[in-house]
Design a protein around this motif. Sequence first.
Motif, PDB file in Angstrom:
ATOM      1  N   ASP A  17       0.901  -1.134  -0.340  1.00 49.59           N
ATOM      2  CA  ASP A  17      -0.285  -0.135  -0.368  1.00 49.59           C
ATOM      3  C   ASP A  17       0.453   1.202  -0.011  1.00 49.59           C
ATOM      4  O   ASP A  17       0.568   2.507  -0.040  1.00 49.59           O
ATOM      5  CB  ASP A  17      -0.248  -0.004   1.267  1.00 49.59           C
ATOM      6  CG  ASP A  17      -1.575  -0.981   1.924  1.00 49.59           C
ATOM      7  OD1 ASP A  17      -2.412  -1.556   0.875  1.00 49.59           O
ATOM      8  OD2 ASP A  17      -0.917  -1.828   2.504  1.00 49.59           O
ATOM      9  N   HIS A  59      -1.406   4.962  -1.652  1.00 51.79           N
ATOM     10  CA  HIS A  59      -2.304   5.928  -1.407  1.00 51.79           C
ATOM     11  C   HIS A  59      -1.476   7.500  -1.281  1.00 51.79           C
ATOM     12  O   HIS A  59      -1.670   8.224  -0.514  1.00 51.79           O
ATOM     13  CB  HIS A  59      -2.681   5.785   0.375  1.00 51.79           C
ATOM     14  CG  HIS A  59      -3.477   4.811   0.759  1.00 51.79           C
ATOM     15  ND1 HIS A  59      -4.835   4.271  -0.108  1.00 51.79           N
ATOM     16  CD2 HIS A  59      -2.893   3.709   1.137  1.00 51.79           C
ATOM     17  CE1 HIS A  59      -5.297   3.464   0.129  1.00 51.79           C
ATOM     18  NE2 HIS A  59      -3.847   2.554   0.871  1.00 51.79           N
ATOM     19  N   SER A 119      -0.923   6.730  -8.577  1.00 57.51           N
ATOM     20  CA  SER A 119      -0.593   5.605  -7.657  1.00 57.51           C
ATOM     21  C   SER A 119      -1.165   5.007  -7.823  1.00 57.51           C
ATOM     22  O   SER A 119       0.018   3.600  -7.810  1.00 57.51           O
ATOM     23  CB  SER A 119      -1.335   6.696  -6.463  1.00 57.51           C
ATOM     24  OG  SER A 119      -2.713   6.413  -6.154  1.00 57.51           O
ATOM     25  N   THR A 161      -4.753  -3.325   1.556  1.00 57.25           N
ATOM     26  CA  THR A 161      -5.945  -3.476   0.996  1.00 57.25           C
ATOM     27  C   THR A 161      -5.931  -4.255  -0.138  1.00 57.25           C
ATOM     28  O   THR A 161      -6.133  -3.865  -1.389  1.00 57.25           O
ATOM     29  CB  THR A 161      -5.659  -1.602   0.776  1.00 57.25           C
ATOM     30  OG1 THR A 161      -5.247  -1.808   0.540  1.00 57.25           O
ATOM     31  CG2 THR A 161      -7.006  -0.497   1.210  1.00 57.25           C
ATOM     32  N   HIS A 196      -8.338  -3.463  -3.676  1.00 58.25           N
ATOM     33  CA  HIS A 196      -8.339  -2.774  -4.632  1.00 58.25           C
ATOM     34  C   HIS A 196      -7.258  -3.463  -6.351  1.00 58.25           C
ATOM     35  O   HIS A 196      -7.403  -4.205  -5.902  1.00 58.25           O
ATOM     36  CB  HIS A 196      -6.957  -1.843  -4.085  1.00 58.25           C
ATOM     37  CG  HIS A 196      -6.880  -0.414  -4.701  1.00 58.25           C
ATOM     38  ND1 HIS A 196      -6.422  -0.117  -6.358  1.00 58.25           N
ATOM     39  CD2 HIS A 196      -6.889   0.489  -4.419  1.00 58.25           C
ATOM     40  CE1 HIS A 196      -6.831   1.060  -6.518  1.00 58.25           C
ATOM     41  NE2 HIS A 196      -7.200   1.418  -5.419  1.00 58.25           N
TER      42      HIS A 196
END
Length: 376
Positions: A205, A209, A215, A245, A248
């Motif tokens: 991650d 973010h 990204s 996450t 995602h």
Amino acid sequence: PALETYALATRGRYDLLSMKSRVGNRPLPKVHVVDMREEMREQNRSMFSRSLHQMIADRLQKQEQIVIFLNRRGFSTFVMCRSCGYTLACPHCDISLTYHRTHHTARCHYCGYTISQPRHCPECQSDHIRFFGTGTQKVEEELAKLFPGVRVIRMDVDTTSKKGAHEALLTKFRTGQGDILLGTQMIAKGLDFPRVTLVGVIAADTSLHLPDFRSAEKTFQLLTQVGGRAGRHELSGDVVVQTYTPEHYSIQHATHHDYEAFYQAEMVHRKKKGYPPFYRLVVITFSHEDVPMVIRAAEQYAAYLRPRLAQTTVVLGPVASPIARIKDRFRFQIMLKYRDEPKIFDLLAQTTLHFDDWMKQNKVLSTIDVDPQMLL
């Protein structure tokens, strides 16, 4: 490839040459996604998930090699006081300092400002000042604790700053003098080691973010690239992706090595938000040691530019840049999103010329970045 490049290839502007299989038709490594939220629920406070820990132990026993990827250098990402919440920050840039264990220093990765490790909080004098986050040095230390005697070769900006260090470390790993190659982006692609059968991604991650519309794309590229280091020869490979996450789409599609599916999903987001390849971007950044002056320069520039642009061009800002201060200079920016604006560069040149004397007189610096690759 970058989304903009692939989009042009699908429209026939470039020739598309697809490589659907690995050299020698080797199978792609199996990717295991670990939800680190579950690990926390199961009281696993380690930076290594249970499955990655088991796989590392298994490979060490078999005398196979491992690559551990973390997109961050240093020991910890920031230093914080647990009594009052104060975080050590660079006095010249709006960014927290990174702790480096080797020299017991906290360092700014933008301007190089360095201080010795504080023993007490500068704000409340408490001695409860601790290091938070995970850097490559911290991972190296943890590996040494969990697997006594393991030979770790760490590659990041700190260990490869000397001339020839990069090649020397890779040669050491290639000749079997290391069990684990631990590193940042520089180990993500272009490396081919026959005995590497496991790749571990500590924090998928990290790049996901960031305040950058690319990204998700950068995360997908990194995961795909670093995953490709495993199982390149006779031995099959595994990749363990640790994430908070797992749902995602960039992580899901990287798990299946499916660029096409990622491209389709990402294009929906880009179209909806008006980003490349549907729009082109120009970022104009202003900097000055005085906040009111940099705001004034950005606002005057935007006011002159707006009425002269086509109505289809979107002007965002002026706003503070994502990192609002670097080397004691405050930064403001204007972003232009445009499609069919053939005279935009002439207009930017005209606007810059119009304010040139005023900018020089007031010591305001400005940069114009066309099709920026980095928005930070």
